[in-house]
Every structure is written in C-alpha cells, then in structure tokens.
Write a protein that holds these residues in place. Structure first.
Motif, PDB file in Angstrom:
ATOM      1  N   GLN A   1      23.531  56.196  36.268  1.00  0.00           N
ATOM      2  CA  GLN A   1      23.214  57.179  37.291  1.00  0.00           C
ATOM      3  C   GLN A   1      24.342  57.682  37.862  1.00  0.00           C
ATOM      4  O   GLN A   1      24.138  59.007  38.260  1.00  0.00           O
ATOM      5  CB  GLN A   1      22.687  56.356  38.395  1.00  0.00           C
ATOM      6  CG  GLN A   1      21.124  55.757  38.239  1.00  0.00           C
ATOM      7  CD  GLN A   1      20.561  55.078  39.498  1.00  0.00           C
ATOM      8  OE1 GLN A   1      21.053  55.135  40.545  1.00  0.00           O
ATOM      9  NE2 GLN A   1      19.579  54.178  39.222  1.00  0.00           N
ATOM     10  N   VAL A   2      25.673  57.224  37.328  1.00  0.00           N
ATOM     11  CA  VAL A   2      26.911  57.727  37.896  1.00  0.00           C
ATOM     12  C   VAL A   2      27.631  58.014  36.564  1.00  0.00           C
ATOM     13  O   VAL A   2      27.939  57.002  35.717  1.00  0.00           O
ATOM     14  CB  VAL A   2      27.733  57.209  38.681  1.00  0.00           C
ATOM     15  CG1 VAL A   2      28.852  57.695  39.003  1.00  0.00           C
ATOM     16  CG2 VAL A   2      26.754  57.016  40.189  1.00  0.00           C
TER      17      VAL A   2
ATOM     18  N   GLU B   1      31.551  58.727  35.675  1.00  0.00           N
ATOM     19  CA  GLU B   1      32.898  58.756  36.372  1.00  0.00           C
ATOM     20  C   GLU B   1      33.625  59.597  35.177  1.00  0.00           C
ATOM     21  O   GLU B   1      33.799  59.641  34.033  1.00  0.00           O
ATOM     22  CB  GLU B   1      33.418  57.430  36.268  1.00  0.00           C
ATOM     23  CG  GLU B   1      32.569  56.651  37.356  1.00  0.00           C
ATOM     24  CD  GLU B   1      33.122  55.193  37.625  1.00  0.00           C
ATOM     25  OE1 GLU B   1      33.828  54.829  36.502  1.00  0.00           O
ATOM     26  OE2 GLU B   1      33.084  54.824  38.611  1.00  0.00           O
TER      27      GLU B   1
ATOM     28  N   PHE C   1      22.096  62.743  36.093  1.00  0.00           N
ATOM     29  CA  PHE C   1      23.118  61.519  36.549  1.00  0.00           C
ATOM     30  C   PHE C   1      23.985  62.609  37.543  1.00  0.00           C
ATOM     31  O   PHE C   1      24.361  63.817  37.528  1.00  0.00           O
ATOM     32  CB  PHE C   1      23.674  61.017  35.381  1.00  0.00           C
ATOM     33  CG  PHE C   1      24.498  61.940  34.561  1.00  0.00           C
ATOM     34  CD1 PHE C   1      25.580  62.590  34.573  1.00  0.00           C
ATOM     35  CD2 PHE C   1      23.599  62.214  33.397  1.00  0.00           C
ATOM     36  CE1 PHE C   1      26.060  63.434  33.409  1.00  0.00           C
ATOM     37  CE2 PHE C   1      24.153  63.075  32.447  1.00  0.00           C
ATOM     38  CZ  PHE C   1      25.376  63.624  32.404  1.00  0.00           C
ATOM     39  N   ARG C   2      24.976  61.795  38.413  1.00  0.00           N
ATOM     40  CA  ARG C   2      25.933  62.523  39.113  1.00  0.00           C
ATOM     41  C   ARG C   2      27.220  62.269  38.518  1.00  0.00           C
ATOM     42  O   ARG C   2      27.862  61.243  38.054  1.00  0.00           O
ATOM     43  CB  ARG C   2      25.769  61.738  40.486  1.00  0.00           C
ATOM     44  CG  ARG C   2      26.660  62.146  41.696  1.00  0.00           C
ATOM     45  CD  ARG C   2      26.507  61.757  42.910  1.00  0.00           C
ATOM     46  NE  ARG C   2      26.750  60.502  43.057  1.00  0.00           N
ATOM     47  CZ  ARG C   2      26.065  59.309  43.149  1.00  0.00           C
ATOM     48  NH1 ARG C   2      24.846  59.363  42.599  1.00  0.00           N
ATOM     49  NH2 ARG C   2      26.771  58.009  43.150  1.00  0.00           N
TER      50      ARG C   2
ATOM     51  N   GLU D   1      31.142  61.838  39.339  1.00  0.00           N
ATOM     52  CA  GLU D   1      32.260  61.717  40.218  1.00  0.00           C
ATOM     53  C   GLU D   1      33.616  61.749  39.826  1.00  0.00           C
ATOM     54  O   GLU D   1      33.820  61.053  38.788  1.00  0.00           O
ATOM     55  CB  GLU D   1      31.990  60.094  40.867  1.00  0.00           C
ATOM     56  CG  GLU D   1      30.620  59.998  41.730  1.00  0.00           C
ATOM     57  CD  GLU D   1      30.720  58.661  42.391  1.00  0.00           C
ATOM     58  OE1 GLU D   1      31.212  57.792  42.133  1.00  0.00           O
ATOM     59  OE2 GLU D   1      29.426  58.359  43.273  1.00  0.00           O
TER      60      GLU D   1
ATOM     61  N   THR E   1      34.888  69.158  42.642  1.00  0.00           N
ATOM     62  CA  THR E   1      34.326  68.769  41.556  1.00  0.00           C
ATOM     63  C   THR E   1      33.682  69.866  40.752  1.00  0.00           C
ATOM     64  O   THR E   1      33.833  69.943  39.466  1.00  0.00           O
ATOM     65  CB  THR E   1      33.095  67.692  42.088  1.00  0.00           C
ATOM     66  OG1 THR E   1      33.418  66.754  42.710  1.00  0.00           O
ATOM     67  CG2 THR E   1      32.375  67.384  40.459  1.00  0.00           C
TER      68      THR E   1
END
Length: 405
Positions: A230-231, A233, A304-305, A307, A327
């Motif tokens: 989901q994330v 990096e 997805f996010r 970060e 971002t």
C-alpha cells in the motif's frame, strides 16, 4: 489375579485406583486389629476385626468386578483407536470426551463412543478430506506445470534467457507462464531476499497478488500480496558507477529495445570536485526496489501511496499541503509525472489550500513557504490568491442566498 490387580493400579483410571487402594488399606487395618486382639486379650479389637473382615471381603469381590470392567474398557478403547485412527484430531477429542462423561453407566463403552459422533462432525470430516485431496491435486498439478515450463525454458533459452530471447520466444514465454494481457514492463533494480539485481520483467495482478515474471539468465516468478504493497517509499540519491549499471541488459538486442525506457533516470552532481552519478529507487514491501520509470507502470495495476523521507518534511508544524507539493515536485523531476500531470496535481493542491475552511493565516504562511523554498515559481502565488478570492466570494454569495430564504 494379582497381575491384573497390579496392571490396574498402574494403568487404570483414578477412580479404580482409589477403590483398590482403599480395599488394600482396609485389609491392613483388619490384620492390625486381629493382632491387637491376640496381644492385648481384649474383645473389642476382635469384634472390630470381624466387622472389617466382612467389609473387606465384600469390597474385594467388587474389586474383582472393577478390574474386569476396567480391562473391558481398555480393550474396547484399543479397538476403537484402531478403527478410527484415520479420523481427524477434532473427532477423536470429541469422542474421547463422550466416553469420559458417560462414566460407568454404560455396558458397551466402545459402541457408545461410535454412536455419539454427530452427523455434522462426520460431514465436516468428509469435507476436510475432500479439501485435502483437492489441495494435493492442485499442488501436484502446479509442480507438473512448473517442470514442464522449466523443460520448455531450457529448450528455448539454454543457459541465458536474456541473450537468447527473440520476439517469438517472448510470446511463447508469456503464454507459458500465463501472463495476463493487462501486464506491464518493469525493472527491479535490487531485491536482496529474492537475489534479484537489475533484472527486467513483466508484472500483473491476479488473485490479490502482484506477480512478476523475471527474465534473467533463467526465467522465474516472484509474487507479493497486494495488501502488503500500500505504500511505496523512496530511496534517494544512490551513488552508482555507470560502467556497472545494467551491463547484461544493454548487451542484448530485443531486451534492450523493450526495457531501455524503464532504466533509472540518472542525475549528475558535483561532490568535492568530483562528478557523481545518482539515481532514485522506489521500494515496495520494504525490499523490492524498482526504477523510477517502473512506478507509473505499477500504478496502472494497483493504487499505492508514495512517501518521501526528507528533513524538510519533519516536524509537527509542517503543513500537509507543503508535503504534497514537495512530493509531486520530486516525482515530476524524477520523470514519474509528466508536466501536465504535475500542473494538475499542484493546482488541485493550491485550490484545496485556498478554501475558506483553511484559516487565512495558515493559507498565507504555507504559500510563502512553498514559494520561498523554490518548490513552485512565483506565478503560483497569484494563482493561489485569485483562487482564495473566488472561493470566498462564492461562499459569501451562498450565505446571502441562504439568509434570503
């Protein structure tokens, strides 16, 4: 009989053992009373000895029956264990509990145990057996398919799939591994647990998983559950040596043609008078590091996010609008967002920030920080103020109409 008594004391249940021990103690007390009557020449110990003798004889008779009954239960249990050794552990526990609860009131404990297995438990057992057979057949089928794929890979590619790949072989490969039509090309720069380094592949989603067919010297599959992805990096500013980057991929004709657009975007930076080559990697599931150009392809498959860890984004007072602009600016510079996509994202963020629901002081402070840090050019200040005026005017008009009603 003595052997039976001894075996019952060793292996019988607690109730039977207690009964036999009480009989033995009573017999010892009787002998002691007889001895006291002879030594002391008193009538009372003799009378007590006679009474305990009668009681001991009656109990001894019952003890023989208890021993026989205990043996019968033991034999029946042994038969039952052999008859139902293949049953599930759950059924065994249930049946054993039924035997224990029923006590000594049964004449045929083994038969009672069988009869008290409920129909729904038998159905559950049968269903469990069917599932096990189905799972076993599926595993055997998958193993056979894997062996077949390996044989066909060996015929097509020999020792190096990258070098031996042709358009026809690539088509057969995708069919062989059942790659869905909705697949995308990606490059994994590094994944230590899977021993992947700078490998191209094709990704798709199926059955709640991200699946990737890697093409190295050998072809192979890796997969991860989407719930763990989901994330994404960002690992920033990794110094590299150009001569070590994707040497095998660049030396092949077809694979070079297909995957060159997905190689990392490199940046040059002067450090201590030396020119250093840097790249950014995008990490899923903490270990799978994709190239920047692969990110957009993955976004076509599932959400997805992204970060970014940066000291400028640390602290409780940093506005979420500032973080979003930071971002998106980073993603645009790294080629993940096109210029038009970047402008749309930035204008959406500034419009949200210009809402009358955001205190004017917060709006002005955040906008100044964004412009001063160089994230956005000066013309976006005018854009944000105009949006603020428009939204405030609209809000006033809405209130006026509401009051007139």
């Amino acid at each position: 009989m003595l052997r039976k008594l001894w075996n019952t004391l060793r292996h019988g249940d607690a109730k039977t053992k207690g009964f036999l021990i009480s009989v033995a103690v009573l017999a010892l007390v009787t002998l002691a009373l007889f001895g006291a009557a002879l030594v002391l020449q008193l009538p009372l110990p003799g009378l007590l000895a006679v009474a305990t003798t009668i009681i001991t004889a009656a109990m001894a008779k019952n003890a023989v029956l208890v021993v026989k009954k205990d043996e019968t239960i033991g034999r029946n249990r042994g038969k039952e264990g052999r008859s139902f050794s293949g049953r599930s552990e759950k059924l065994s526990r249930t049946a054993a509990k039924d035997v224990a609860d029923s006590g000594e009131n049964r004449e045929e404990p083994g038969e009672k145990w069988v009869n008290e297995i409920r129909p729904e438990e038998l159905e559950e057992f049968e269903e469990l057996g069917k599932k096990k057979k189905k799972t076993k057949k599926k595993a055997e089928k998958e193993k056979a398919e894997q062996l077949q794929r390996e044989r066909e890979d060996e015929e097509d590619f020999g020792d190096n799939a990258l070098v031996a790949m042709t358009e026809e072989k690539l088509k057969r490969l995708l069919v062989r591994y059942k790659v869905k039509q909705e697949h995308v090309p990606v490059i994994i720069d590094l994944c230590i647990p899977e021993r992947v380094r700078q490998a191209p592949g094709f990704a798709w989603t199926e059955d709640g998983k991200l699946k990737i067919l890697l093409i190295e010297h050998k072809t192979r599959m890796i997969e991860r559950p989407l719930s763990a992805l989901q994330v994404m990096e960002v690992e920033r500013g990794i110094a590299v040596k150009a001569s070590n980057e994707y040497t095998e991929l660049r030396d092949t004709d077809l694979m070079k043609k297909v995957f060159t657009p997905y190689l990392p975007r490199y940046q040059k930076k002067e450090i201590s008078g030396r020119t250093v080559l840097l790249k950014n990697l995008y990490v899923l599931d903490e270990v799978i590091k994709f190239t920047s150009a692969s990110v957009n392809e993955l976004r076509k498959l599932f959400p997805f996010r992204i970060e970014i860890s940066d000291r400028r984004l640390q602290g409780e007072n940093i506005s979420p609008y500032y973080k979003d602009v930071f971002t998106n600016t980073f993603l645009w510079k790294d080629g993940i967002l096109t210029l038009n996509e970047y402008k749309e994202e930035v204008e959406y963020i500034l419009t949200s920030m210009a809402s009358p629901n955001v205190p004017y002081g917060e709006f002005e402070t955040t906008l100044s920080a964004i412009i001063t840090s160089g994230l956005l050019p000066m013309e976006y200040r005018d854009f944000a103020y105009k949006k603020r005026e428009e939204l405030e005017k609209t809000e006033v008009e809405k209130r006026g109409r509401k009051n007139r009603k």
